[in-house]
Design a protein around this motif. Structure first.
Motif, PDB file in Angstrom:
ATOM      1  N   ARG A 161       0.839  -1.201   0.000  1.00 26.56           N
ATOM      2  CA  ARG A 161       0.000   0.000   0.000  1.00 26.56           C
ATOM      3  C   ARG A 161       0.875   1.253   0.000  1.00 26.56           C
ATOM      4  N   LEU A 162       1.936   1.214   0.780  1.00 26.71           N
ATOM      5  CA  LEU A 162       2.865   2.341   0.814  1.00 26.71           C
ATOM      6  C   LEU A 162       3.504   2.562  -0.556  1.00 26.71           C
ATOM      7  N   ARG A 163       3.862   1.483  -1.217  1.00 28.49           N
ATOM      8  CA  ARG A 163       4.511   1.616  -2.520  1.00 28.49           C
ATOM      9  C   ARG A 163       3.549   2.193  -3.558  1.00 28.49           C
ATOM     10  N   GLN A 164       2.273   1.871  -3.467  1.00 30.68           N
ATOM     11  CA  GLN A 164       1.309   2.448  -4.401  1.00 30.68           C
ATOM     12  C   GLN A 164       1.264   3.965  -4.272  1.00 30.68           C
ATOM     13  N   VAL A 165       1.273   4.452  -3.037  1.00 34.22           N
ATOM     14  CA  VAL A 165       1.291   5.899  -2.814  1.00 34.22           C
ATOM     15  C   VAL A 165       2.611   6.486  -3.297  1.00 34.22           C
ATOM     16  N   GLU A 166       3.711   5.814  -2.962  1.00 32.56           N
ATOM     17  CA  GLU A 166       5.031   6.271  -3.384  1.00 32.56           C
ATOM     18  C   GLU A 166       5.089   6.443  -4.903  1.00 32.56           C
ATOM     19  N   THR A 167       4.579   5.458  -5.631  1.00 33.32           N
ATOM     20  CA  THR A 167       4.620   5.496  -7.096  1.00 33.32           C
ATOM     21  C   THR A 167       3.752   6.618  -7.650  1.00 33.32           C
ATOM     22  N   ALA A 168       2.551   6.773  -7.095  1.00 36.83           N
ATOM     23  CA  ALA A 168       1.649   7.825  -7.576  1.00 36.83           C
ATOM     24  C   ALA A 168       2.206   9.202  -7.269  1.00 36.83           C
ATOM     25  N   ALA A 169       2.781   9.372  -6.072  1.00 39.24           N
ATOM     26  CA  ALA A 169       3.295  10.682  -5.669  1.00 39.24           C
ATOM     27  C   ALA A 169       4.494  11.101  -6.502  1.00 39.24           C
ATOM     28  N   ALA A 170       5.284  10.122  -6.954  1.00 37.61           N
ATOM     29  CA  ALA A 170       6.516  10.432  -7.674  1.00 37.61           C
ATOM     30  C   ALA A 170       6.356  10.378  -9.191  1.00 37.61           C
ATOM     31  N   ALA A 171       5.145  10.243  -9.682  1.00 39.79           N
ATOM     32  CA  ALA A 171       4.926  10.146 -11.131  1.00 39.79           C
ATOM     33  C   ALA A 171       5.538  11.342 -11.847  1.00 39.79           C
ATOM     34  N   GLY A 172       6.336  11.074 -12.859  1.00 44.71           N
ATOM     35  CA  GLY A 172       6.963  12.129 -13.641  1.00 44.71           C
ATOM     36  C   GLY A 172       8.241  12.672 -13.053  1.00 44.71           C
ATOM     37  N   THR A 173       8.704  12.116 -11.936  1.00 43.43           N
ATOM     38  CA  THR A 173       9.921  12.596 -11.280  1.00 43.43           C
ATOM     39  C   THR A 173      11.047  11.601 -11.469  1.00 43.43           C
ATOM     40  N   ALA A 174      12.116  12.028 -12.118  1.00 46.33           N
ATOM     41  CA  ALA A 174      13.249  11.145 -12.372  1.00 46.33           C
ATOM     42  C   ALA A 174      13.997  10.837 -11.083  1.00 46.33           C
ATOM     43  N   LEU A 175      14.557   9.636 -11.016  1.00 51.74           N
ATOM     44  CA  LEU A 175      15.388   9.139  -9.914  1.00 51.74           C
ATOM     45  C   LEU A 175      14.604   8.887  -8.633  1.00 51.74           C
ATOM     46  N   SER A 176      13.275   9.050  -8.657  1.00 51.47           N
ATOM     47  CA  SER A 176      12.478   8.717  -7.472  1.00 51.47           C
ATOM     48  C   SER A 176      12.456   7.205  -7.305  1.00 51.47           C
ATOM     49  N   LEU A 177      12.626   6.745  -6.059  1.00 48.65           N
ATOM     50  CA  LEU A 177      12.753   5.317  -5.800  1.00 48.65           C
ATOM     51  C   LEU A 177      11.423   4.590  -5.950  1.00 48.65           C
ATOM     52  N   ARG A 178      11.500   3.328  -6.381  1.00 49.54           N
ATOM     53  CA  ARG A 178      10.411   2.366  -6.300  1.00 49.54           C
ATOM     54  C   ARG A 178      10.920   1.275  -5.371  1.00 49.54           C
ATOM     55  N   ARG A 179      10.685   1.440  -4.066  1.00 43.20           N
ATOM     56  CA  ARG A 179      11.295   0.565  -3.078  1.00 43.20           C
ATOM     57  C   ARG A 179      10.735  -0.852  -3.155  1.00 43.20           C
ATOM     58  N   SER A 180      11.599  -1.816  -3.035  1.00 43.53           N
ATOM     59  CA  SER A 180      11.187  -3.211  -2.965  1.00 43.53           C
ATOM     60  C   SER A 180      10.673  -3.527  -1.564  1.00 43.53           C
ATOM     61  N   GLU A 181      10.069  -4.709  -1.400  1.00 43.46           N
ATOM     62  CA  GLU A 181       9.629  -5.134  -0.075  1.00 43.46           C
ATOM     63  C   GLU A 181      10.806  -5.166   0.891  1.00 43.46           C
ATOM     64  N   ALA A 182      11.938  -5.699   0.435  1.00 42.11           N
ATOM     65  CA  ALA A 182      13.115  -5.777   1.303  1.00 42.11           C
ATOM     66  C   ALA A 182      13.581  -4.392   1.716  1.00 42.11           C
ATOM     67  N   TRP A 183      13.513  -3.427   0.782  1.00 47.56           N
ATOM     68  CA  TRP A 183      13.955  -2.075   1.117  1.00 47.56           C
ATOM     69  C   TRP A 183      13.031  -1.469   2.172  1.00 47.56           C
ATOM     70  N   TRP A 184      11.733  -1.625   2.020  1.00 49.33           N
ATOM     71  CA  TRP A 184      10.803  -1.109   3.022  1.00 49.33           C
ATOM     72  C   TRP A 184      11.078  -1.736   4.383  1.00 49.33           C
ATOM     73  N   ARG A 185      11.289  -3.053   4.395  1.00 49.83           N
ATOM     74  CA  ARG A 185      11.439  -3.754   5.664  1.00 49.83           C
ATOM     75  C   ARG A 185      12.798  -3.513   6.316  1.00 49.83           C
ATOM     76  N   GLU A 186      13.860  -3.484   5.530  1.00 48.17           N
ATOM     77  CA  GLU A 186      15.210  -3.461   6.085  1.00 48.17           C
ATOM     78  C   GLU A 186      15.845  -2.073   6.099  1.00 48.17           C
ATOM     79  N   ARG A 187      15.220  -1.113   5.412  1.00 52.77           N
ATOM     80  CA  ARG A 187      15.839   0.209   5.330  1.00 52.77           C
ATOM     81  C   ARG A 187      14.860   1.309   5.756  1.00 52.77           C
ATOM     82  N   THR A 188      13.820   1.566   4.964  1.00 50.40           N
ATOM     83  CA  THR A 188      12.948   2.706   5.233  1.00 50.40           C
ATOM     84  C   THR A 188      12.271   2.614   6.595  1.00 50.40           C
ATOM     85  N   LEU A 189      11.825   1.425   6.989  1.00 50.28           N
ATOM     86  CA  LEU A 189      11.090   1.264   8.238  1.00 50.28           C
ATOM     87  C   LEU A 189      11.892   0.479   9.273  1.00 50.28           C
TER      88      LEU A 189
END
Length: 396
Positions: A161-189
């Protein structure tokens, strides 16, 4: 000759000592026990070896993002470190050279990094990809708007659900991350940097997640609430998240936020004088190969010109190239140095900024040393290298 290779389990402690000395020397020489798996899951740990001696280390990340509207993988070069007994020998530059070659062999055309020194990495061919704004304000200064949805606590189990918002919010922005499940679990959170496990709250409307905020609360004099991630799909969600942060006034005295450079927070508060706002240089980016321009979409126009490119690190990018763009497709051909006079002279850092969209041609000429020797190519060059929104905000 030094050898660039993965760091094996047997050299894990030596690698950790180098990284701790470089980035957390106050902890002293004792390496705490770690239960983390080796090799790590989010990055490739690489080292520069002289025989069996580990002389320098770095981390190679592979990040899902976009460049000029197309999904792609870019490199994230992190934790470049040399122990003090091996410094001053050019090992960091050698490590970067090997890392760029490794990325190129993996078909990665751009490499980003967060610099410890912008001038140092600029000398190696990196250019600043984007700036960001850092806001510091009391929670009472944030606007308190009524909204129709509700706030709810989220965790790593909500990553899709977080990634869906992340993708929509960053639409049209270069270099914006599309975090994987592992990235969300082991890094962002996760508490990956020792700053504490972050909180994550989302704004929901009609059962759909419309925005989220990720933050930590420091045990300092002000109990500072520091926002590391802020993403929304619409204006209502943005207002809701600002109000949510403002409601922490009984617990904290300061809120800090890192947000994109076009953020209009100063226009939203009643008292801009209560807000400290600084604009800071963010990550840097560079091409691994001039010929990677062929992999990008160029719908802006047609172009035929010769580029004289200066690359201080990679010989393959240092010289004369013919760049042709037709029907949205580019071709790049290396030319002999004596073949013709260059229409355009540019260093690899500026060419990288043009390629991702950080600068358009006018800004690159004004700010980054782009030289146009044949004025007839100026307009076609401007049409092709159209500036884009660029924002990579997450540290690695």
């Amino acid at each position: 000759m030094s050898e660039f290779r993965p760091v094996p389990t047997t050299d894990r402690e030596a690698c950790q000592r180098i990284l701790q000395y470089a980035f957390a020397p106050s902890r002293g020489p004792v390496i705490p026990d770690s239960d983390d798996d080796w090799p790590p899951s989010l990055f490739d740990q690489r080292g520069l070896y002289d025989g069996d001696t580990l002389r320098a280390v770095c981390k190679l990340y592979f990040l899902d993002t976009t460049v000029r509207g197309a999904a792609t993988t870019v490199g994230g070069l992190g934790a470049v470190a040399t122990p003090p007994e091996h410094r001053g020998q050019g090992l960091a530059a050698d490590l970067c050279r090997h890392a760029l070659s490794a990325y190129r062999e993996s078909d990665v055309g751009f490499v980003t990094l967060w610099p410890f020194s912008t001038p140092f990495y600029h000398r190696l061919g990196w250019g600043t990809a984007n700036t960001y704004r850092r806001f510091d304000l009391p929670p009472s200064a944030l606007p308190d708007d009524d909204t129709g949805g509700q706030m709810s606590s989220l965790d790593a189990g909500d990553w899709e659900r977080l990634r869906q918002v992340e993708t929509a919010a960053a639409a049209g922005t270069a270099l914006s991350l599309r975090r994987s499940e592992a990235w969300w679990r082991e890094r962002t959170l996760a508490d990956w940097d020792g700053g504490g496990v972050p909180y994550c709250y989302g704004y929901e409307r009609d059962g759909e997640l419309q925005g989220y905020v990720v933050y930590t609360v420091a045990d300092d004099a002000d109990n500072t609430l520091s926002v590391s991630n802020f993403a929304v799909v619409d204006e209502e969600a943005r207002r809701a998240l600002f109000a949510f942060l403002g409601h922490h006034g009984a617990q904290i005295e300061r809120v800090t936020l890192q947000l994109p450079p076009d953020t209009d927070l100063l226009h939203r508060v009643d008292d801009p004088g209560a807000v400290d706002c600084t604009v800071e240089a963010g990550p840097m980016v560079r091409l691994t190969d001039v010929c990677h321009l062929e992999r990008l979409d160029w719908p802006g126009g047609d172009l035929d010109c010769t580029l004289l490119v200066n690359d201080p690190l990679l010989d393959r990018n240092d010289g004369l190239f013919r760049l042709s763009v037709n029907g949205g497709t580019a071709t790049v051909d290396p030319l002999p140095a004596s073949d013709s006079k260059a229409d355009v002279a540019v260093d690899i850092a500026t060419l990288s900024q043009l390629a991702v969209g950080t600068h358009g041609v006018d800004a690159a000429a004004r700010l980054a040393g782009l030289e146009i020797h044949d004025d007839s190519v100026r307009d076609p060059l401007t049409d092709v290298f159209e500036p884009k929104s660029v924002y990579l905000g997450e540290f690695f």
